[in-house]
Design a protein around this motif. Structure first.
Motif, PDB file in Angstrom:
ATOM      1  N   THR A 115      13.230 -15.771  35.537  1.00 47.44           N
ATOM      2  CA  THR A 115      12.366 -14.988  34.669  1.00 47.44           C
ATOM      3  C   THR A 115      12.433 -15.639  33.293  1.00 47.44           C
ATOM      4  O   THR A 115      13.522 -15.876  32.768  1.00 47.44           O
ATOM      5  N   ALA A 116      11.294 -15.945  32.729  1.00 46.41           N
ATOM      6  CA  ALA A 116      11.245 -16.613  31.429  1.00 46.41           C
ATOM      7  C   ALA A 116      11.928 -15.754  30.360  1.00 46.41           C
ATOM      8  O   ALA A 116      11.810 -14.525  30.361  1.00 46.41           O
ATOM      9  N   GLU A 117      12.619 -16.417  29.472  1.00 47.15           N
ATOM     10  CA  GLU A 117      13.347 -15.717  28.410  1.00 47.15           C
ATOM     11  C   GLU A 117      12.408 -14.898  27.526  1.00 47.15           C
ATOM     12  O   GLU A 117      12.718 -13.764  27.152  1.00 47.15           O
ATOM     13  N   ASP A 118      11.242 -15.437  27.208  1.00 42.41           N
ATOM     14  CA  ASP A 118      10.290 -14.739  26.341  1.00 42.41           C
ATOM     15  C   ASP A 118       9.752 -13.460  26.968  1.00 42.41           C
ATOM     16  O   ASP A 118       9.269 -12.577  26.268  1.00 42.41           O
ATOM     17  N   ALA A 119       9.821 -13.372  28.284  1.00 35.90           N
ATOM     18  CA  ALA A 119       9.329 -12.163  28.953  1.00 35.90           C
ATOM     19  C   ALA A 119      10.119 -10.936  28.511  1.00 35.90           C
ATOM     20  O   ALA A 119       9.573  -9.833  28.447  1.00 35.90           O
ATOM     21  N   TYR A 120      11.376 -11.124  28.177  1.00 33.42           N
ATOM     22  CA  TYR A 120      12.211  -9.984  27.793  1.00 33.42           C
ATOM     23  C   TYR A 120      11.788  -9.378  26.455  1.00 33.42           C
ATOM     24  O   TYR A 120      12.072  -8.217  26.190  1.00 33.42           O
ATOM     25  N   GLY A 176      10.924  -5.487  26.138  1.00 32.72           N
ATOM     26  CA  GLY A 176      11.475  -4.638  25.080  1.00 32.72           C
ATOM     27  C   GLY A 176      10.402  -3.797  24.413  1.00 32.72           C
ATOM     28  O   GLY A 176      10.591  -2.601  24.163  1.00 32.72           O
ATOM     29  N   PHE A 177       9.259  -4.409  24.123  1.00 28.36           N
ATOM     30  CA  PHE A 177       8.142  -3.663  23.545  1.00 28.36           C
ATOM     31  C   PHE A 177       7.662  -2.582  24.503  1.00 28.36           C
ATOM     32  O   PHE A 177       7.411  -1.442  24.099  1.00 28.36           O
ATOM     33  N   ALA A 178       7.535  -2.922  25.786  1.00 28.29           N
ATOM     34  CA  ALA A 178       7.076  -1.946  26.775  1.00 28.29           C
ATOM     35  C   ALA A 178       8.062  -0.785  26.884  1.00 28.29           C
ATOM     36  O   ALA A 178       7.660   0.380  27.010  1.00 28.29           O
ATOM     37  N   LYS A 179       9.342  -1.091  26.811  1.00 27.15           N
ATOM     38  CA  LYS A 179      10.353  -0.030  26.892  1.00 27.15           C
ATOM     39  C   LYS A 179      10.253   0.912  25.695  1.00 27.15           C
ATOM     40  O   LYS A 179      10.349   2.130  25.849  1.00 27.15           O
ATOM     41  N   ARG A 180      10.041   0.360  24.482  1.00 24.70           N
ATOM     42  CA  ARG A 180       9.925   1.210  23.288  1.00 24.70           C
ATOM     43  C   ARG A 180       8.670   2.072  23.363  1.00 24.70           C
ATOM     44  O   ARG A 180       8.685   3.220  22.945  1.00 24.70           O
ATOM     45  N   ILE A 181       7.579   1.530  23.899  1.00 23.57           N
ATOM     46  CA  ILE A 181       6.366   2.333  24.070  1.00 23.57           C
ATOM     47  C   ILE A 181       6.641   3.463  25.047  1.00 23.57           C
ATOM     48  O   ILE A 181       6.278   4.618  24.807  1.00 23.57           O
ATOM     49  N   GLY A 201      11.956   1.877  14.376  1.00 28.54           N
ATOM     50  CA  GLY A 201      11.795   2.103  12.939  1.00 28.54           C
ATOM     51  C   GLY A 201      11.198   0.922  12.204  1.00 28.54           C
ATOM     52  O   GLY A 201      10.952   1.002  11.012  1.00 28.54           O
ATOM     53  N   THR A 202      10.959  -0.170  12.890  1.00 25.71           N
ATOM     54  CA  THR A 202      10.405  -1.360  12.249  1.00 25.71           C
ATOM     55  C   THR A 202       9.166  -1.813  13.009  1.00 25.71           C
ATOM     56  O   THR A 202       9.249  -2.679  13.881  1.00 25.71           O
ATOM     57  N   PRO A 203       8.008  -1.215  12.718  1.00 21.20           N
ATOM     58  CA  PRO A 203       6.798  -1.646  13.416  1.00 21.20           C
ATOM     59  C   PRO A 203       6.456  -3.089  13.040  1.00 21.20           C
ATOM     60  O   PRO A 203       6.478  -3.448  11.870  1.00 21.20           O
ATOM     61  N   ILE A 204       6.201  -3.883  14.041  1.00 20.32           N
ATOM     62  CA  ILE A 204       5.891  -5.294  13.819  1.00 20.32           C
ATOM     63  C   ILE A 204       5.019  -5.782  14.964  1.00 20.32           C
ATOM     64  O   ILE A 204       5.155  -5.319  16.090  1.00 20.32           O
ATOM     65  N   TYR A 205       4.125  -6.692  14.642  1.00 21.57           N
ATOM     66  CA  TYR A 205       3.336  -7.308  15.695  1.00 21.57           C
ATOM     67  C   TYR A 205       4.152  -8.492  16.213  1.00 21.57           C
ATOM     68  O   TYR A 205       4.089  -9.589  15.684  1.00 21.57           O
ATOM     69  N   GLY A 206       4.934  -8.261  17.213  1.00 20.87           N
ATOM     70  CA  GLY A 206       5.835  -9.283  17.715  1.00 20.87           C
ATOM     71  C   GLY A 206       5.584  -9.687  19.145  1.00 20.87           C
ATOM     72  O   GLY A 206       6.306 -10.508  19.688  1.00 20.87           O
ATOM     73  N   THR A 207       4.577  -9.114  19.766  1.00 24.03           N
ATOM     74  CA  THR A 207       4.256  -9.521  21.119  1.00 24.03           C
ATOM     75  C   THR A 207       2.930 -10.266  21.102  1.00 24.03           C
ATOM     76  O   THR A 207       1.997  -9.863  20.416  1.00 24.03           O
ATOM     77  N   THR A 208       2.874 -11.353  21.820  1.00 25.26           N
ATOM     78  CA  THR A 208       1.638 -12.119  21.888  1.00 25.26           C
ATOM     79  C   THR A 208       0.738 -11.626  23.003  1.00 25.26           C
ATOM     80  O   THR A 208      -0.350 -12.143  23.193  1.00 25.26           O
ATOM     81  N   THR A 209       1.210 -10.619  23.742  1.00 22.46           N
ATOM     82  CA  THR A 209       0.479 -10.142  24.914  1.00 22.46           C
ATOM     83  C   THR A 209       0.393  -8.620  24.914  1.00 22.46           C
ATOM     84  O   THR A 209       1.022  -7.958  25.746  1.00 22.46           O
ATOM     85  N   PRO A 210      -0.369  -8.037  23.990  1.00 26.34           N
ATOM     86  CA  PRO A 210      -0.405  -6.570  23.924  1.00 26.34           C
ATOM     87  C   PRO A 210      -0.930  -5.906  25.202  1.00 26.34           C
ATOM     88  O   PRO A 210      -0.417  -4.868  25.608  1.00 26.34           O
ATOM     89  N   LEU A 211      -1.928  -6.501  25.851  1.00 23.90           N
ATOM     90  CA  LEU A 211      -2.446  -5.898  27.077  1.00 23.90           C
ATOM     91  C   LEU A 211      -1.389  -5.934  28.182  1.00 23.90           C
ATOM     92  O   LEU A 211      -1.174  -4.938  28.877  1.00 23.90           O
ATOM     93  N   PHE A 212      -0.722  -7.069  28.328  1.00 20.79           N
ATOM     94  CA  PHE A 212       0.338  -7.178  29.334  1.00 20.79           C
ATOM     95  C   PHE A 212       1.463  -6.188  29.031  1.00 20.79           C
ATOM     96  O   PHE A 212       2.015  -5.568  29.931  1.00 20.79           O
TER      97      PHE A 212
END
Length: 129
Positions: free
Chosen positions: A28-33, A37-42, A53-64
């Motif tokens: 599993t690619a390291e970046d997938a985690y 993490g974003f999906a888990k917080r959602i 507590g720190t909103p950030i655009y940190g995922t390159t794949t929002p739909l995924f």
């Protein structure tokens, strides 16, 4: 059914190769985690954040990421969900291409795509496809 037997068999062979590759490597690619993490917080109700507590655009794949969120409710193994999404997306694309072709003989153009090991590795990496 007889008319579509070649794509059915090619899809089964491709699925078997995808599963065999994943079972053999377990990769599993390291970046997938990051996406996981974003999906888990959602799923937990914190929104699109990696650190609470720190909103950030940190995922390159929002739909995924959004597609992975329901999986987080169902399982504690996000890599499996991402792998299933990757496999489903690939097989769906393969079928779309098949039904877009003019003649059933054109399936021979799909064989290299369906059996391409680098593509299989990418599909099963847990990243967006």
């Amino acid at each position: 059914m007889k008319k579509h037997l070649p794509i059915f068999l090619l899809s089964l062979l491709s699925i078997a190769l995808h599963i065999a590759w994943k079972m053999y490597t377990g990769y599993t690619a390291e970046d997938a985690y990051i996406t996981f993490g974003f999906a888990k917080r959602i799923m937990e109700g914190y929104g699109f954040v990696y650190n609470i507590g720190t909103p950030i655009y940190g995922t390159t794949t929002p739909l995924f990421t959004l597609l992975m969120t329901p999986w987080m409710f169902l399982s504690s193994d996000p890599a499996l969900g991402a792998t299933l999404l990757g496999l489903g997306g690939f097989i769906g694309g393969l079928l779309f291409l098949y039904f877009s072709l003019n003649k059933w003989e054109d399936i021979f153009t799909l064989i290299p795509l369906a059996l391409c090991l680098p593509m299989i590795a990418e599909n099963m990496s847990g990243m967006e496809m």
